[in-house]
Motif scaffolding. Structure first.
Motif, PDB file in Angstrom:
ATOM      1  N   TRP A 169       0.818  -1.220   0.000  1.00  0.00           N
ATOM      2  CA  TRP A 169       0.000   0.000   0.000  1.00  0.00           C
ATOM      3  C   TRP A 169       0.845   1.260   0.000  1.00  0.00           C
TER       4      TRP A 169
ATOM      5  N   TRP B  35      -3.062   3.494   2.577  1.00  0.00           N
ATOM      6  CA  TRP B  35      -1.893   3.259   3.438  1.00  0.00           C
ATOM      7  C   TRP B  35      -1.930   4.183   4.650  1.00  0.00           C
TER       8      TRP B  35
ATOM      9  N   TYR C 158       2.569  13.632  -0.050  1.00  0.00           N
ATOM     10  CA  TYR C 158       3.426  12.476   0.204  1.00  0.00           C
ATOM     11  C   TYR C 158       4.820  12.668  -0.384  1.00  0.00           C
TER      12      TYR C 158
ATOM     13  N   ARG D 299       1.687   1.871  -3.559  1.00  0.00           N
ATOM     14  CA  ARG D 299       0.540   2.422  -4.288  1.00  0.00           C
ATOM     15  C   ARG D 299       0.460   3.934  -4.071  1.00  0.00           C
ATOM     16  N   THR D 300       0.742   4.377  -2.860  1.00  0.00           N
ATOM     17  CA  THR D 300       0.746   5.804  -2.566  1.00  0.00           C
ATOM     18  C   THR D 300       1.873   6.511  -3.296  1.00  0.00           C
TER      19      THR D 300
ATOM     20  N   ASP E  51       0.562   7.098  -6.702  1.00  0.00           N
ATOM     21  CA  ASP E  51      -0.642   7.915  -6.822  1.00  0.00           C
ATOM     22  C   ASP E  51      -0.910   8.608  -5.494  1.00  0.00           C
ATOM     23  N   SER E  52      -0.677   9.912  -5.429  1.00  0.00           N
ATOM     24  CA  SER E  52      -0.827  10.660  -4.179  1.00  0.00           C
ATOM     25  C   SER E  52      -2.281  10.846  -3.769  1.00  0.00           C
ATOM     26  N   ARG E  53      -3.233  10.323  -4.575  1.00  0.00           N
ATOM     27  CA  ARG E  53      -4.644  10.345  -4.197  1.00  0.00           C
ATOM     28  C   ARG E  53      -5.090   9.029  -3.557  1.00  0.00           C
ATOM     29  N   ARG E  54      -4.170   8.099  -3.415  1.00  0.00           N
ATOM     30  CA  ARG E  54      -4.469   6.822  -2.775  1.00  0.00           C
ATOM     31  C   ARG E  54      -4.081   6.913  -1.308  1.00  0.00           C
ATOM     32  N   HIS E  55      -5.069   6.879  -0.414  1.00  0.00           N
ATOM     33  CA  HIS E  55      -4.820   7.137   0.994  1.00  0.00           C
ATOM     34  C   HIS E  55      -5.045   5.916   1.890  1.00  0.00           C
TER      35      HIS E  55
END
Length: 247
Positions: free
Chosen positions: A74, A87, A128, A77-78, A81-85
């Protein structure tokens, strides 16, 4: 030739240092040491743990293999993509971020607090980049080169588990290897021992001391929630453990 598998670490550098001191004198040039993943989050010293593993790799003559845990999965993944939260919200990631940069942790925490419901609909980015910029290049390479599984003559090493219906490790789904499949321990009927982490399912005796969970030909080494880091050598199943450390 032997395989030594090391269980989940979760940012607990003192326990890791103690265990690696034991393994330095045990791991030979023909042996393989496999770290089962989940190096980060929950504990305060993720950065120091990665430093310790990289130093261990340079100190020993053994092959050293590092698997990807679900926490690293995870985090990566962040990174992409800095819109994946997921984690940040689901993995106690601020502990890891703080270990690399107090300023990054503060900035991300403040941005998270200000985002509100936008965090859940994926429509806002968080800074991030401040965290990843503070990460040494060697650490970033370490994370990006993690693999989902490793098979030796002695055992199959995974983080979360496997699909017991799939015979070859090469045919297993990546997510299943990293995140596990429910009940695989009871259902697995393969010939090789499967050693895994992830599940926090240690056997805890009357003395409150955690031991690996052995079910059939599966062995779980995730004992760190009890303050003890565990490793096991195969095929003789010799157990190595740190002392108990305060979490």
């Amino acid at each position: 030739m032997a395989t030594i598998a090391v269980g989940d670490i979760h940012g607990h550098a003192a326990a890791l240092d103690e265990l690696l001191d034991q393994l330095r004198s045990e791991a030979g040039s023909d042996d393989t040491v496999v770290f089962l993943g989940d190096y980060i989050d929950r504990g305060p010293d993720a950065r120091a743990c990665i430093d310790a593993i990289l130093q261990f790799k340079s100190d020993v003559r053994s092959e050293v293999v590092c698997l990807c845990g679900n926490h690293e999965d995870w985090m990566l993944r962040t990174l992409r993509d800095s819109r994946r939260h997921s984690w940040l919200m689901g993995m106690e990631a601020l502990d890891t971020i703080r270990s690399y940069s107090v300023d990054a942790e503060r900035a991300i925490h403040d941005a998270m607090s200000g985002a509100g419901l936008q965090l859940f609909v994926g429509s806002c980015a968080l800074p991030y980049d401040l965290f990843f910029a503070a990460m040494p290049d060697a650490h970033r390479v370490f994370f990006e080169r993690l693999i989902p599984a490793h098979e030796t003559d002695d055992c199959v090493c995974v983080h979360g588990g496997l699909d017991p219906r799939v015979v070859r490790i090469e045919d297993q789904a990546r997510d299943g290897l990293i995140w596990g499949t429910h009940g695989f321990q009871e259902q697995y009927a393969g010939e090789k021992t499967v050693v895994y982490g992830h599940w926090n399912n240690a056997d805890v005796g009357a003395d409150a001391w955690p031991k690996p969970r052995i079910i059939g030909r599966t062995i779980g080494l995730d004992t760190i929630a009890h303050g003890v880091l565990s490793a096991m050598r195969f095929p003789d199943q010799r157990l190595f453990q740190s002392a108990r450390h305060t979490l």
